[in-house]
Design an enzyme around this catalytic site. Structure first.
Site, PDB file in Angstrom:
ATOM      1  N   LYS A 143     -35.502 -12.429 -29.861  1.00 15.76           N
ATOM      2  CA  LYS A 143     -35.512 -12.693 -31.298  1.00 15.76           C
ATOM      3  C   LYS A 143     -34.948 -14.094 -31.575  1.00 15.76           C
ATOM      4  O   LYS A 143     -35.552 -14.890 -32.263  1.00 15.76           O
ATOM      5  CB  LYS A 143     -34.686 -11.613 -32.001  1.00 15.76           C
ATOM      6  CG  LYS A 143     -34.620 -11.753 -33.502  1.00 15.76           C
ATOM      7  CD  LYS A 143     -33.898 -10.558 -34.108  1.00 15.76           C
ATOM      8  CE  LYS A 143     -33.505 -10.856 -35.543  1.00 15.76           C
ATOM      9  NZ  LYS A 143     -32.825  -9.725 -36.187  1.00 15.76           N
ATOM     10  N   HIS A 185     -28.665  19.903 -13.195  1.00 18.00           N
ATOM     11  CA  HIS A 185     -28.041  19.916 -11.871  1.00 18.00           C
ATOM     12  C   HIS A 185     -26.977  18.836 -11.748  1.00 18.00           C
ATOM     13  O   HIS A 185     -26.542  18.515 -10.664  1.00 18.00           O
ATOM     14  CB  HIS A 185     -29.116  19.741 -10.797  1.00 18.00           C
ATOM     15  CG  HIS A 185     -30.136  20.835 -10.847  1.00 18.00           C
ATOM     16  ND1 HIS A 185     -30.075  21.950 -10.032  1.00 18.00           N
ATOM     17  CD2 HIS A 185     -31.202  21.022 -11.661  1.00 18.00           C
ATOM     18  CE1 HIS A 185     -31.086  22.748 -10.328  1.00 18.00           C
ATOM     19  NE2 HIS A 185     -31.782  22.212 -11.315  1.00 18.00           N
ATOM     20  N   GLU A 229     -29.018 -14.455 -20.925  1.00 15.10           N
ATOM     21  CA  GLU A 229     -29.659 -13.668 -19.860  1.00 15.10           C
ATOM     22  C   GLU A 229     -31.173 -13.919 -19.861  1.00 15.10           C
ATOM     23  O   GLU A 229     -31.778 -14.218 -18.828  1.00 15.10           O
ATOM     24  CB  GLU A 229     -29.424 -12.160 -20.055  1.00 15.10           C
ATOM     25  CG  GLU A 229     -28.006 -11.698 -19.849  1.00 15.10           C
ATOM     26  CD  GLU A 229     -27.193 -11.658 -21.120  1.00 15.10           C
ATOM     27  OE1 GLU A 229     -27.525 -12.419 -22.076  1.00 15.10           O
ATOM     28  OE2 GLU A 229     -26.229 -10.877 -21.187  1.00 15.10           O
ATOM     29  N   GLU A 234     -24.876   1.096 -31.143  1.00 17.87           N
ATOM     30  CA  GLU A 234     -24.770  -0.284 -31.632  1.00 17.87           C
ATOM     31  C   GLU A 234     -24.873  -0.310 -33.157  1.00 17.87           C
ATOM     32  O   GLU A 234     -24.318  -1.178 -33.810  1.00 17.87           O
ATOM     33  CB  GLU A 234     -25.858  -1.173 -31.004  1.00 17.87           C
ATOM     34  CG  GLU A 234     -25.499  -2.652 -31.084  1.00 17.87           C
ATOM     35  CD  GLU A 234     -26.405  -3.567 -30.276  1.00 17.87           C
ATOM     36  OE1 GLU A 234     -25.890  -4.516 -29.672  1.00 17.87           O
ATOM     37  OE2 GLU A 234     -27.627  -3.332 -30.234  1.00 17.87           O
ATOM     38  N   LYS A 253     -19.122 -11.925 -25.206  1.00 18.95           N
ATOM     39  CA  LYS A 253     -20.033 -13.054 -24.948  1.00 18.95           C
ATOM     40  C   LYS A 253     -19.252 -14.364 -24.998  1.00 18.95           C
ATOM     41  O   LYS A 253     -19.406 -15.226 -24.131  1.00 18.95           O
ATOM     42  CB  LYS A 253     -21.095 -13.120 -26.058  1.00 18.95           C
ATOM     43  CG  LYS A 253     -22.326 -12.309 -25.827  1.00 18.95           C
ATOM     44  CD  LYS A 253     -23.397 -12.777 -26.833  1.00 18.95           C
ATOM     45  CE  LYS A 253     -24.302 -11.673 -27.235  1.00 18.95           C
ATOM     46  NZ  LYS A 253     -25.180 -11.986 -28.360  1.00 18.95           N
ATOM     47  N   GLY A 258     -32.867  -6.279 -33.798  1.00 17.39           N
ATOM     48  CA  GLY A 258     -33.257  -6.206 -32.383  1.00 17.39           C
ATOM     49  C   GLY A 258     -33.559  -4.788 -31.928  1.00 17.39           C
ATOM     50  O   GLY A 258     -34.624  -4.504 -31.370  1.00 17.39           O
ATOM     51  N   ARG A 259     -32.638  -3.871 -32.190  1.00 15.73           N
ATOM     52  CA  ARG A 259     -32.814  -2.496 -31.693  1.00 15.73           C
ATOM     53  C   ARG A 259     -33.828  -1.701 -32.514  1.00 15.73           C
ATOM     54  O   ARG A 259     -34.092  -0.540 -32.222  1.00 15.73           O
ATOM     55  CB  ARG A 259     -31.467  -1.782 -31.617  1.00 15.73           C
ATOM     56  CG  ARG A 259     -30.690  -1.752 -32.907  1.00 15.73           C
ATOM     57  CD  ARG A 259     -29.239  -1.355 -32.683  1.00 15.73           C
ATOM     58  NE  ARG A 259     -28.427  -1.511 -33.875  1.00 15.73           N
ATOM     59  CZ  ARG A 259     -27.836  -2.633 -34.248  1.00 15.73           C
ATOM     60  NH1 ARG A 259     -27.980  -3.712 -33.528  1.00 15.73           N
ATOM     61  NH2 ARG A 259     -27.115  -2.681 -35.354  1.00 15.73           N
TER      62      ARG A 259
HETATM   63  C1  G6Q Z   1     -29.979  -5.333 -31.039  1.00 17.45           C
HETATM   64  C2  G6Q Z   1     -29.122  -6.387 -30.641  1.00 17.45           C
HETATM   65  C3  G6Q Z   1     -29.275  -6.865 -29.214  1.00 17.45           C
HETATM   66  C4  G6Q Z   1     -30.382  -7.874 -29.034  1.00 17.45           C
HETATM   67  C5  G6Q Z   1     -30.181  -8.556 -27.693  1.00 17.45           C
HETATM   68  C6  G6Q Z   1     -31.266  -9.553 -27.398  1.00 17.45           C
HETATM   69  O1  G6Q Z   1     -30.032  -4.897 -32.151  1.00 17.45           O
HETATM   70  O2  G6Q Z   1     -29.207  -7.410 -31.555  1.00 17.45           O
HETATM   71  O3  G6Q Z   1     -29.449  -5.812 -28.308  1.00 17.45           O
HETATM   72  O4  G6Q Z   1     -31.620  -7.267 -29.131  1.00 17.45           O
HETATM   73  O5  G6Q Z   1     -28.943  -9.188 -27.676  1.00 17.45           O
HETATM   74  O6  G6Q Z   1     -31.300 -10.545 -28.370  1.00 17.45           O
HETATM   75  P1  G6Q Z   1     -32.502 -11.538 -28.468  1.00 17.45           P
HETATM   76  O7  G6Q Z   1     -33.727 -10.758 -28.762  1.00 17.45           O
HETATM   77  O8  G6Q Z   1     -32.172 -12.502 -29.568  1.00 17.45           O
HETATM   78  O9  G6Q Z   1     -32.625 -12.221 -27.138  1.00 17.45           O
END
Ligand code: G6Q
Length: 549
Positions: free
Chosen positions: A209, A386, A215, A355, A514, A269-270
Site C-alpha cells: 500500500k 490432535h 521487508e 490488529e 519498527k 491493509g488488512r
Molecule cells: C494492515 C497493516 C499491515 C500492512 C503491512 C504492509 O492493516 O497496515 O499489515 O498491511 O504493514 O504494508 P504495505 O502494504 O504498506 O507494505
C-alpha cells in the site's frame, strides 16, 4: 458522535455484569433439555449459510441486554457512517471503504464529493484485462513464454488475504498456474521461492500500500536483481507489476506506473484483499471467480447493513464475543475450519481481529479499563483435535470456538467428508455437554474396570462441558461463500470496535518495534555505536555480531 460515558460505566454494562453472575451457574446441557427449540431459536439462515449459535451460555435476557448495548453505542448510525464514507478512522482521518470495493450494486459512494465507484470499477476492469491476458498467454514473459508462476511479494495485509484466499480457492486455479508468496524479510523466504521458479515464466507482484515497507522492498529488490541477472533489465517491464497507493515510490523502485494497479487510502491493509491487492487471487482463479467472491462479501454487507440486529449474523457474532471477553472472562477465541482449503483462515483472522481491536485507548483518548481484542488462534480440523484440543476440552481456561464446515467437500472421496463432519459435530456437542464424573465412572465400569480403577480414573476422564461454540455451516466453500465468511468476520470486528469505542482501523501498535529495529540495524551492520539500550538488548547485539564474525 462520541460517547460521553465509557461503555463499562453504562447502565447496560452493569446490568450485564450482574446478569453474568447468574448465567455462570447455568448449564447449556440443561438449557437444551428444557427447550427443544433452542437450536432453531438461536440459529440464523442466510442464503447458503446456516449460523448456529445455540451452544452458547446465553438466554433471551442475555441477548436482550447485549442488543441494547449495541443500540446504546449507536451501532445503526455507525454502520451507515462506514458504508457512506465518513472518516471513521479518526486517528488517520480516513474513511473506511472496503465495502465500496465489493459494492456490486454500484451505487455511488462519495469521498470528498467524488464517487469512488468510478475508480474502483476502472481498477477492476484493469485487473480483468491483465489477469485474462496472463492466463490466456497474451501477456508473455520477455522471452516469449507464458507466465505461469505468480509470486506475490508483500507482508501483513498485503500478503495474508491473498495467501488465505488462494489456498481457500485452490480448486478453482487455472491449470498450470502456481502461486508463491514472499513476505518475511528472512532471506529464506526469498531463496526458497526463487529456487522453485524459472525467471522466464515468473510474474512478480509487488504488493505494498505504502511502497515503503522495508521487508517488501528488500524482497522485491532481491527478486528484481535475480530477474535482471537472468534476463536483463528490459525484462522487468514484462515480469513486474505493483499494487499500491503510492505511484511515486512505484516509479522510483523501477516499475512503470502503467504496470501499477491502484488502490486508495480508504482501504486498510488488512481489509484490502478485495482491492488490487487481490490480483494474485484473480490470476489464480480468474476474474469471474474473484468477482464472485466480491459478490458473496457484498451479500454479507447487505445483510449486515439492513437486517435487524437480532437476526444479524455479524452483530450476533460480535455480541457473543463481547459477552465472553468482557463479562464471562473468556479472553481467547479459537477459529477451527473443518476444511483443508480454509487452513489459513485462522492466521488471516488473527491479523484482522487482533490488529483491528487490540487497542487500549478509546476514541475519547482515554486509557481503557475493559477488555478489547480477544487472543485469536486456530487451525484446521481435524488436525487440531490432535494438538491443542486437550486444553479446549479440559483446560482451566475456557476458549469459545467457531467451527466452520461445508456440507459438501470439493474432494468427495469415500467416507472422508462424513468422518470430517462427524468430528466437527462431535466437538461442538462434547464441548457443550461434557461428561460428569459420575458418567465417567459408569462408563469405566461398563468397560470392565474394577471399582478401584474406575474411582482412580473417573475425574481424569470427566469433562467440565458448558463450553461455547458457534457453527458456520456452508453448502460448499466456493468463492461466494468465502466472500460471505470473511465479510462476516470483518463486520463482527467492526461492531466490537464500535461497542468498545475504539478505532479499529489504525495500527499504531506496530510502530514502536519498527522504529527500534531501524535504530538497531546500523549497529548490527557494524557502522554505529553507542545507542542507548538496556543491558539485555546491548549484550544480544554484541553476541550476534560476535557469532556472525
Ligand atoms: C494492515 C497493516 C499491515 C500492512 C503491512 C504492509 O492493516 O497496515 O499489515 O498491511 O504493514 O504494508 P504495505 O502494504 O504498506 O507494505
Amino acid at each position: 458522535m462520541l460517547l460521553k460515558k465509557t461503555v463499562d460505566k453504562s447502565r447496560m454494562w452493569k446490568k450485564l455484569v450482574s446478569h453474568c453472575k447468574s448465567m455462570k451457574k447455568e448449564e447449556m446441557r440443561d438449557m437444551f433439555e428444557k427447550d427443544a427449540a433452542r437450536a432453531e431459536k438461536y440459529s440464523i439462515n442466510f442464503e447458503n449459510l446456516h449460523f448456529d449459535y445455540s451452544k452458547n451460555r446465553i438466554n433471551d435476557k442475555t441477548l436482550k441486554y447485549l442488543l441494547k448495548l449495541a443500540e446504546d453505542a449507536h451501532l445503526r448510525d455507525k454502520i451507515e457512517d462506514m458504508f457512506t464514507g465518513k472518516r471513521i478512522n479518526i486517528t488517520e482521518n480516513r474513511p473506511v471503504l472496503h465495502t465500496a470495493l465489493r459494492n456490486r450494486a454500484n451505487t455511488p459512494v462519495y469521498v470528498d464529493g467524488k464517487n469512488v465507484m468510478i475508480q474502483i470499477n476502472e481498477v477492476l476492469a484493469k485487473m480483468r484485462r491483465f489477469s485474462e491476458d496472463v492466463r490466456l498467454g497474451r501477456h508473455k514473459g520477455a522471452t516469449g513464454k507464458k507466465l505461469t508462476n505468480i509470486v506475490n511479494i508483500g507482508i501483513g495485509g498485503s500478503d495474508l488475504g491473498p495467501v488465505m484466499a488462494t489456498a481457500a480457492l485452490r480448486k478453482y486455479w487455472a491449470k498450470g498456474i502456481n502461486c508463491y508468496f514472499i513476505s518475511n524479510i528472512d532471506g529464506t523466504a526469498c531463496a526458497e521461492v526463487l529456487n522453485q521458479v524459472d525467471p522466464e515464466t515468473t510474474l512478480f507482484i509487488v504488493a505494498s500500500k505504502t511502497f515503503t515497507t522495508i521487508e517488501t522492498l528488500t524482497n522485491a529488490r532481491t527478486c528484481r536483481k535475480w530477474l535482471v541477472d537472468a534476463l536483463g533489465e528490459p525484462a522487468v517491464a514484462k515480469h513486474f507489476v505493483a499494487l499500491s497507493t503510492n505511484a511515486k515510490e512505484v516509479e522510483k523502485f523501477g516499475i512503470d506506473v502503467n504496470n501499477m494497479f491502484e488502490f486508495w487510502d480508504f482501504v486498510g491493509g488488512r481489509y484490502s484483499m478485495w482491492s488490487a491487492i487481490g490480483l494474485s487471487i484473480a490470476l489464480a482463479v480468474g476474474m469471474d471467480n474473484f468477482e464472485r467472491m466480491l459478490e458473496g462479501a457484498f451479500a454479507m454487507d447487505e445483510h449486515f447493513r439492513h437486517t435487524p440486529f437480532d437476526k444479524n449474523i455479524p452483530v450476533i457474532m460480535a455480541l457473543l464475543g463481547i459477552w465472553y471477553n468482557d463479562f464471562m472472562g473468556f479472553k481467547t477465541q479459537a477459529v477451527i475450519p473443518y476444511d483443508q482449503y480454509l487452513r489459513y483462515v485462522p492466521a488471516y483472522l488473527q491479523q484482522l481481529d487482533m490488529e483491528s481491536n487490540g487497542k487500549f485507548v478509546s476514541n475519547n483518548q482515554e486509557f481503557i479499563k475493559y477488555s478489547t481484542s480477544p487472543v485469536l488462534f486456530g487451525g484446521a480440523g481435524t488436525d487440531v483435535q490432535h494438538s491443542f484440543f486437550q486444553m479446549i476440552h479440559q483446560g482451566t481456561s475456557i476458549v469459545p470456538c467457531d467451527f466452520i464446515i461445508p456440507a459438501i467437500s470439493h474432494n468427495e472421496i469415500g467416507d472422508h467428508h462424513a468422518i470430517l463432519a462427524a468430528n466437527v459435530l462431535a466437538q461442538g456437542e462434547a464441548l457443550m455437554r461434557g461428561k460428569t464424573v459420575k458418567e465417567a465412572y459408569e462408563e469405566l465400569r461398563k468397560a470392565g474396570k474394577t471399582k478401584e480403577e474406575a474411582n482412580f480414573l473417573k475425574k481424569f476422564k470427566s469433562f467440565p462441558g458448558n463450553r461455547p461454540s458457534n457453527t458456520f455451516l456452508f453448502k460448499k466453500i466456493d468463492p461466494y461463500a468465502l466472500g460471505m465468511l470473511i465479510a462476516a468476520y470483518e463486520h463482527k470486528i467492526f461492531v466490537q470496535g464500535v461497542i468498545w469505542n475504539i478505532d479499529s482501523f489504525d495500527q499504531m501498535g506496530v510502530e514502536l518495534g519498527k522504529q527500534m529495529a531501524l535504530s538497531i540495524l546500523p549497529e548490527l551492520l557494524g557502522n554505529a555505536h553507542g545507542l542507548q539500550h538496556d543491558s539485555s538488548t546491548a549484550s544480544l547485539i554484541k553476541l550476534i555480531k560476535k557469532l556472525r564474525k
